[in-house]
Motif scaffolding. Structure first.
Motif, mmCIF file in Angstrom:
data_model
loop_
_atom_site.group_PDB
_atom_site.id
_atom_site.type_symbol
_atom_site.label_atom_id
_atom_site.label_comp_id
_atom_site.label_asym_id
_atom_site.label_seq_id
_atom_site.Cartn_x
_atom_site.Cartn_y
_atom_site.Cartn_z
ATOM 1 N N GLU A 43 0.837 -1.198 0.000
ATOM 2 C CA GLU A 43 0.000 0.000 0.000
ATOM 3 C C GLU A 43 0.873 1.249 0.000
ATOM 4 O O GLU A 43 0.581 2.230 -0.702
ATOM 5 N N SER A 73 -6.811 0.400 0.498
ATOM 6 C CA SER A 73 -7.175 1.058 1.748
ATOM 7 C C SER A 73 -8.133 2.191 1.441
ATOM 8 O O SER A 73 -8.392 2.510 0.269
ATOM 9 N N GLU A 113 -9.976 0.665 8.692
ATOM 10 C CA GLU A 113 -8.931 1.150 7.789
ATOM 11 C C GLU A 113 -9.523 1.624 6.476
ATOM 12 O O GLU A 113 -9.109 2.638 5.919
ATOM 13 N N LEU A 114 -10.526 0.898 5.988
ATOM 14 C CA LEU A 114 -11.052 1.199 4.667
ATOM 15 C C LEU A 114 -12.105 2.295 4.670
ATOM 16 O O LEU A 114 -12.148 3.132 3.779
#
Length: 254
Positions: A43, A73, A113-114
């Motif tokens: 990421e 993400s 997180e997303l």
């Protein structure tokens, strides 16, 4: 930005695990950036790559092609125009259907997180705004049908590809994409080797709404022209962007 597939003729595939050329003006004339790679992608280096590219080309469409859900993400979703989910016709089940299911399942395990919410997506969609956060991601996802034709490539090894398709099978896969699956992209991928126009010609006759990509071994204006004249809507050029930027310039249609 919604990607206008009809406006795409030249795609630059940028591997986040590789160094960018010192002079990014070589990208002048390309129509879209495809960010992804087989090895060493994280990421963090995806975001570093996007940062560097957007600094010079803020209006360039960016398509992320993640190799796993750990590359996705909340930040990457916000930063790209679309996220490509490959379906490899001549690969194993895992790389046609399995990874799609894994993607949604794994994403559902890390909602903080997303999506900035603690509502679990898997097993918790009815609660709170679960449907909204799923829709947020789904709006960026695009299906990308693949035929991987270089059996010696990392892509073939990773996707479990054991057999190269004949032109007739490529045509059948193109027809299935257009008429049944409805993916916006059908991608004939030769992964570093030049496959020539035969597969492109076979696929192009069955595609009207679907955008036909060809990638692999394009390192000259002559090869780029041959593939586009064979019926590809867009060529995808990656290796020489990283390894030989001046040669890369030659692949951009004028």
């Amino acid at each position: 930005m919604q990607i206008d597939w009809d406006a795409i003729t030249h795609v630059t595939k940028v591997d986040p695990a590789k160094s960018l050329p010192g002079d990014l003006s070589v990208l002048e004339g390309t129509d879209m950036i495809l960010v992804g790679g087989s090895d060493g992608v994280t990421e963090a280096n995806v975001l570093e790559t996007i940062d560097a590219l957007e600094e010079q080309y803020p209006e360039m469409p960016v398509l992320q092609e993640p190799n796993g859900s750990d590359h996705v993400s909340r930040t990457t979703i916000d930063r790209v125009d679309a996220i490509a989910v490959p379906a490899v016709y001549n690969g194993d089940r895992e790389h046609f259907v399995g990874k799609h299911l894994d993607l949604f399942t794994e994403i559902g395990q890390k909602p903080d997180e997303l999506f900035g919410t603690n509502v679990p997506l898997v097993g918790g969609l009815v609660k709170s705004k679960g449907q909204e956060v799923v829709a947020d991601l789904a709006s960026k996802l695009v299906g990308e049908a693949y035929v991987v034709q270089n059996l010696a490539s990392a892509a073939a090894d990773q996707a479990g590809v054991e057999d190269q398709y004949t032109p007739e099978q490529v045509a059948g896969a193109a027809l299935a994409t257009e008429a049944f699956y409805g993916f916006p992209v059908f991608y004939v991928e030769y992964s570093g080797t030049y496959g020539g126009p035969e597969d492109v010609e076979a696929a192009a006759r069955y595609l009207e709404e679907t955008t036909l990509f060809y990638g692999g071994g394009i390192d000259s204006a002559a090869k780029a022209e041959e593939i586009l004249e064979a019926g590809a809507d867009a060529i995808v050029v990656g290796d020489c962007f990283h390894d030989d930027p001046e040669t890369f310039r030659e692949t951009i249609p004028t």
